[in-house]
Design an enzyme around this catalytic site. Structure first.
Site, PDB file in Angstrom:
ATOM      1  N   GLU A  92       0.828  -1.056  -0.009  1.00  0.00           N
ATOM      2  CA  GLU A  92       0.056   0.021   0.143  1.00  0.00           C
ATOM      3  C   GLU A  92       0.758   1.136   0.085  1.00  0.00           C
ATOM      4  O   GLU A  92       1.898   1.470   0.369  1.00  0.00           O
ATOM      5  CB  GLU A  92      -0.923   0.008   1.329  1.00  0.00           C
ATOM      6  CG  GLU A  92      -0.303  -0.105   2.365  1.00  0.00           C
ATOM      7  CD  GLU A  92      -1.144  -0.510   3.485  1.00  0.00           C
ATOM      8  OE1 GLU A  92      -2.160  -1.404   3.475  1.00  0.00           O
ATOM      9  OE2 GLU A  92      -0.821   0.093   4.740  1.00  0.00           O
ATOM     10  N   CYS A 338      -0.236   2.148   8.846  1.00  0.00           N
ATOM     11  CA  CYS A 338       1.146   1.231   7.992  1.00  0.00           C
ATOM     12  C   CYS A 338       0.483  -0.377   8.209  1.00  0.00           C
ATOM     13  O   CYS A 338       0.178  -1.049   9.087  1.00  0.00           O
ATOM     14  CB  CYS A 338       2.262   1.269   9.157  1.00  0.00           C
ATOM     15  SG  CYS A 338       3.520   0.169   8.490  1.00  0.00           S
TER      16      CYS A 338
HETATM   17  N1  SAH Z   1      10.041   0.590   9.514  1.00  0.00           N
HETATM   18  C1  SAH Z   1      10.029   2.230   9.457  1.00  0.00           C
HETATM   19  C2  SAH Z   1       8.910   2.681   8.868  1.00  0.00           C
HETATM   20  C3  SAH Z   1       7.645   2.418   8.686  1.00  0.00           C
HETATM   21  S1  SAH Z   1       6.383   2.682  10.065  1.00  0.00           S
HETATM   22  C4  SAH Z   1      10.142   2.418  11.037  1.00  0.00           C
HETATM   23  O1  SAH Z   1       9.959   1.702  11.853  1.00  0.00           O
HETATM   24  O2  SAH Z   1      10.127   3.803  11.222  1.00  0.00           O
HETATM   25  C5  SAH Z   1       6.598   4.568  10.113  1.00  0.00           C
HETATM   26  C6  SAH Z   1       5.964   4.889  11.398  1.00  0.00           C
HETATM   27  O3  SAH Z   1       4.607   4.426  11.948  1.00  0.00           O
HETATM   28  C7  SAH Z   1       7.024   4.141  12.734  1.00  0.00           C
HETATM   29  O4  SAH Z   1       7.271   5.132  13.519  1.00  0.00           O
HETATM   30  C8  SAH Z   1       5.762   3.190  13.235  1.00  0.00           C
HETATM   31  O5  SAH Z   1       6.444   3.013  14.604  1.00  0.00           O
HETATM   32  C9  SAH Z   1       4.442   4.069  13.164  1.00  0.00           C
HETATM   33  N2  SAH Z   1       3.543   2.882  13.349  1.00  0.00           N
HETATM   34  C10 SAH Z   1       3.557   1.685  12.908  1.00  0.00           C
HETATM   35  N3  SAH Z   1       2.232   1.061  13.462  1.00  0.00           N
HETATM   36  C11 SAH Z   1       1.556   2.140  14.374  1.00  0.00           C
HETATM   37  C12 SAH Z   1       0.446   2.018  14.772  1.00  0.00           C
HETATM   38  N4  SAH Z   1      -0.552   1.223  14.593  1.00  0.00           N
HETATM   39  N5  SAH Z   1      -0.202   3.623  15.116  1.00  0.00           N
HETATM   40  C13 SAH Z   1       0.834   4.586  15.199  1.00  0.00           C
HETATM   41  N6  SAH Z   1       1.847   4.449  14.640  1.00  0.00           N
HETATM   42  C14 SAH Z   1       2.300   3.255  13.895  1.00  0.00           C
END
Ligand code: SAH
Length: 361
Positions: A92, A338
């Site tokens: 996505e 995400c």
């Molecule tokens: N792997 C990378 C990029 C993808 S996630 C990373 O970890 O930064 C991008 C951001 O969204 C990250 O800070 C992650 O911790 C956050 N994220 C993932 N799932 C989430 C959720 N359910 N609610 C809020 N933020 C979330």
């Protein structure tokens, strides 16, 4: 049938141009229409002379991804694109239109992710495979084509979709190079942001390679035990190593590093946590972005921090002198967090398959 050349493989496209013997300026014009103006395949091909146009079109692959589903949020400016690879895997990309009219595009770098974060829908899938450069770049073009129809374009590209960009490092660098290339997308480097779970060596390599591209670190806690519980991969890297990496990046770059901090009630959101975070940040050029947790089905035990607690947390950081912003979470109704939508889709497919029904004919 011979394999097609990807439009995203510049060197191979340059060779094809030489073979088909049309003028370099024609290719430049095609690329301007396709990459910079997002006018689509037909408009881009129209830049080529008759005769070679058909041959070029038959030998080039423009879109390695197909648009499987488009979900426009009814509450805000988010659009989620569910995209399908040639082998049928779903990924996505999320278009985020902010109130200022600027558009950011959140792109995926992998199908699934190996970091296994418990709060993240993608982390719950495991890792299927890395995306290719063409598959990452096609997200930008497909989103750009939709936006062009509204008279808009992608302003910022953020690597915050599915996957850990530094687990697909070579592809990430190839993608960023193409995004920056004057003859291709020609993005200003400051409009690109790479978000990572925190791989110290890779963060430093990225800063050296692209000193003006923005980096974001998903920190989420400055207590090793808590951080490891939230991000299993964090067991491999100490908080000291991460801090040293941010300090090194600060020396290499002029940009402020973004520190992302997902707020989870009772886990990492106390006033003590805020004070410890401020202490951890001391001496670093960092901007804190607090992220309200977007609940996912796989983690019913996690809860979003209350607004008052979040504001108190932010206040402590601001008083300590750190620019602190709160991420406005777009697209809750289209499951834009995400990996959420893809996970739901994949589950529906698995269910359909196990019951003998196929989703599509
Ligand atoms: N792997 C990378 C990029 C993808 S996630 C990373 O970890 O930064 C991008 C951001 O969204 C990250 O800070 C992650 O911790 C956050 N994220 C993932 N799932 C989430 C959720 N359910 N609610 C809020 N933020 C979330």
């Amino acid at each position: 049938m011979p394999e097609k050349t990807s439009i995203y493989d510049s060197a191979a496209i340059d060779r094809l141009r030489a073979e088909l013997k049309f003028e370099p300026r024609r290719l430049r014009a095609l690329r301007t229409r396709y990459f910079k103006k997002s006018l689509g395949v037909d408009a881009a091909l129209a830049e080529l002379p008759h005769g070679v146009r058909e041959e070029f079109a038959s030998r080039v692959e423009f879109h390695p991804l197909a648009v499987e589903q488009v979900r426009d949020s009814e509450v805000d400016g988010a659009t989620k694109l569910v995209l399908r690879t040639a082998a049928g895997l779903l990924i996505e990309a999320v278009i985020m239109r902010t109130s200022t009219g600027r558009v950011s595009l959140c792109v995926s770098s992998q199908v699934g992710c190996a970091a296994a974060c418990g709060f993240c829908a993608t982390g719950q899938m495991g890792i299927a495979r890395n995306l290719t450069p063409a598959e990452v770049l096609d997200q930008v073009v497909l989103a750009g084509e939709r936006l062009a129809a509204e008279g808009r374009g992608v302003r910022n590209v953020v690597f915050m979709g599915m996957g850990e960009p530094f687990h697909n490092e070579a592809v990430l660098y190839e993608v960023v190079s193409v995004l920056l290339a004057p003859g291709l997308f020609h993005y200003p480097p400051r409009r690109i942001l790479i978000s990572t779970v925190g791989i110290p060596d890779a963060i430093i390599r990225a800063a050296r390679r692209f000193p003006q591209v923005n980096l974001a670190l998903s920190l989420h806690s400055v207590r090793q035990s808590v951080r490891q519980r939230l991000i299993p991969l964090a067991a491999k890297y100490s908080l000291d190593e991460l801090r040293a990496a941010v300090a090194a990046v600060n020396k290499i770059q002029q940009n402020t590093v973004m520190v992302e901090y997902l707020m989870l009630a009772g886990l990492n959101d106390s006033t003590d946590d805020a004070r410890d975070l401020a202490a951890w940040l001391e001496g670093l050029d960092a901007h804190v972005n607090l992220i309200p947790y977007n609940p996912i089905n796989a983690a019913p035990h996690l809860r979003t921090t209350e607004r008052a607690d979040r504001d108190a947390f932010a206040e402590i950081l601001r008083t300590a002198g750190y620019v602190t912003t709160i991420r406005y979470s777009l697209g809750a109704d289209v499951a834009a967090a995400c990996g959420q939508l893809v996970q739901r889709e994949n589950r529906a497919r698995a269910l359909a398959q196990s019951t003998g029904f196929s989703q599509r004919s």
